[in-house]
Structures are given as structure tokens and as C-alpha cells.
Scaffold this active site. Structure first.
Site: not given
Ligand code: 3PG
Length: 314
Positions: A155-156, A175, A241-242, A271, A289, A292
Site C-alpha cells: 500500500r505505501i 517486490d 519503513a523500519r 529508536e 518516526h 504516520a
């Protein structure tokens, strides 16, 4: 009465929805350590990424029926273990896609024109340095016509592709689990779709001027020195993302050697205390971060979460 603990905050409308459904909702933060003794007084816990819900906590709370994650990443929850104990695990994967993708472009645009560095260095009062700074930031680049490589076509990633296409970029993507996505890239006024096929990871890494990552963190970073070596000189890369998706030591080497022209980082290996070299690097645009964290995404996350929690407990 059903009792819900909202431990990392929620939009007011999400809280109200759960209260209107007849639930008691507490938004008083309980520390990670105290949860071991206090969470069992609740039927459900709502978290963002700050609170972790691991096996030990699940074992200490036999009354817990729902673990609800406002957001996408479930890496702070032992999902399979919770499910094996009959606990329902919820998240809101669709609510923050636009918010994250727009932040990626904020970083890409900032890095292309050195906004992050200019903001650090602009004279604090009237000074003759203005002209010197103007020349030092005079070699910016444009995104239009450049190639955007999107790793992760969920989605992102798809939102990032849509924005890239809207900005006149050539968009390629990779992907391992998807062959093609059909994107609505138009507007209500000018509806239009585009098909983006999955290219190989090597193709995306070696052909892109800008790279953005939209994949989960796995045991080994997806981007390390081997992957940086494949990239174009001066590539600009974003990670919202991460933290573990990019090897930070390899990134610093690639930035210092000039291989990578700039990096936009919203997430970090450590983090909430990212390593100092990243925080002061002139080629890194930083955010804490907040992918969102827009008003719109918070509202969508909060109401989407509340709807699911109500359905699960009714
Ligand atoms: C997510 O996984 O949804 C994002 O990383 C956002 O994290 P946050 O809920 O802590 O803002």
C-alpha cells in the site's frame, strides 16, 4: 463493563466511538514494566509502536482478548503467540499509506535542494554568509524526469509510485511477492490507471536516481554495502519503513564516500536513541518516526482501530 487501555494515544474521535459503544476507555499511559501487573484489568490494549506486547506480558494477562495496533507494523507484538492464546490481533494497514508516502517525498525534495542542511546553516541574524550559502546550495536537482525505484509494492509503496508518477518521474519497482500493480494515478477529473510491473531488485537498485523502501525489517538488512555498490553514484535514498531495513554503518560509508548523495531517515536501528553520526550528518534529512503522524492519518488510524475493536468485543 468492557475495559480498554489505550496506551500510546488515539485520535479523540476513535476514543469517543469506543465510549459510545459502552466501553470504559483509559488513555492514562502505563509504563512497560507496570503493564505486567496492571494490564490484566483490561479486556483490550490499543498501542502504536511505543508499547511492546511480548509473550511474557501475554502470559501475565489471561483476561486480555484484543491487542489493537494503530498503524501498520506489528513488530512490537508477538502476533502468532497472541493468536495461539485466542487473542484477536488488529492493525490498521490502510490508514497511513498517504501520510508515509508524502513524508518520503518531503525528504526526497528536501535532499534534492539541501533544505535540511540550509535550515541548519542559515545565518541566525543578518550576516554576509547569505551569498556564500546561496552558492553552496546552488547545485540542486529536480525530481521530474528522474527514475524513482520503489522497493516493496504494498500500500505505501503504491502511494509513493502514484506521487512519483504525478511528479513526472519514471517509476520502477520491485517486490518478491508481487508481479504487477494497477494504480489509479489520475484524479476524479482525469481518471487514469498505470500498470507497474515488478522488476528485479538489482534492476531497481542500479537504475534509480531516487530509492524508497517499503518493506518490513528482516533478520538481515535489505540494503547493505553490496546493495549500495550496485546503485548509481549520487543516488538519494529514503527509509520511512523500519530501521533495520538499511545497514546504518554501510549507509554512513556510502554517504561519506559520495556513493550516496543523500538519505532521508524517519526510522532508525536504535529508536528512540539513534546513533549520533546519523543525527549530525550533513547529507541526512531526519525526522523522528513521524511517517504516520499527520492529522488525517491519526484520524483514519483512530477511527479504523475503534471500529475493529468494537466489532471484536461486541
Ligand atoms: C507504522 O508501522 O504504522 C508506523 O511505523 C507508524 O508508527 P507509529 O504508530 O508509532 O507512529
Amino acid at each position: 463493563m468492557i475495559r480498554i487501555l489505550v496506551n500510546d494515544g488515539i485520535d479523540a474521535s476513535g476514543k469517543k466511538m469506543m465510549e459510545d459503544a459502552g466501553f470504559f476507555v483509559s488513555t492514562d499511559k502505563i509504563t512497560q514494566d507496570d503493564l505486567m501487573t496492571k494490564l490484566n484489568a483490561f479486556d483490550a490494549i490499543c498501542v502504536r509502536s511505543a508499547t511492546t506486547v511480548r509473550k511474557e506480558l501475554i502470559d501475565a494477562c489471561p483476561n486480555l482478548k484484543v491487542i489493537a495496533r494503530g498503524g501498520v507494523g506489528l513488530d512490537n507484538i508477538d502476533v502468532e503467540y497472541a493468536k495461539s492464546k485466542g487473542i484477536i490481533v488488529i492493525n490498521t494497514p490502510a490508514a497511513s499509506s498517504r501520510s508515509v508516502a508524502e513524508l518520503v517525498f518531503a525528504h526526497l525534495l528536501s535532499l534534492s535542494r539541501f533544505l535540511h542542511d540550509a535550515n541548519r546553516n542559515m545565518p541566525k541574524s543578518g550576516s554576509t554568509d547569505f551569498g556564500k550559502l546561496k552558492s553552496s546550495y546552488a547545485k540542486g536537482g529536480e525530481l521530474e524526469g528522474k527514475t524513482l525505484g520503489v522497493i516493496g509494492m504494498g500500500r505505501i509503496g503504491q502511494e509513493a509510485m502514484r506521487i512519483g508518477i504525478g511528479m513526472g518521474m519514471n517509476v520502477i519497482a520491485h517486490d518478491p511477492f508481487m508481479d504487477v500493480v494497477v494504480l489509479n494515478v489520475g484524479s476524479q477529473q482525469f481518471p487514469h490507471t498505470a500498470n507497474i510491473k515488478s522488476s528485479t531488485k538489482e534492476e531497481v537498485l542500479s537504475s534509480s536516481d531516487f530509492i524508497t523502501l517499503h518493506i518490513p525489517s528482516l533478520a538481515k538488512p535489505a540494503i547493505g554495502s553490496e546493495e549500495f555498490a550496485m546503485m548509481k553514484d549520487g543516488v538519494i535514498i529514503a527509509n520511512a519503513a523500519r530501521g533495520g531495513v538499511i545497514d546504518e554503518t554501510a549507509l554512513l560509508e556510502a554517504l561519506n564516500s559520495g556513493k550516496v548523495g543523500g538519505a532521508g531517515l524517519d526510522v532508525f536501528e536504535n529508536e528512540p536513541t539513534p546513533r549520533a553520526e546519523l543525527l549530525v550528518h550533513p547529507k541526512i534529512s531526519l525526522t523522528p518516526h513521524i511517517g504516520a503522524s499527520t492529522e488525517e492519518a491519526q484520524l483514519k488510524v483512530g477511527t479504523d482501530l475503534a471500529k475493529q475493536v468494537i466489532a471484536a468485543l461486541s
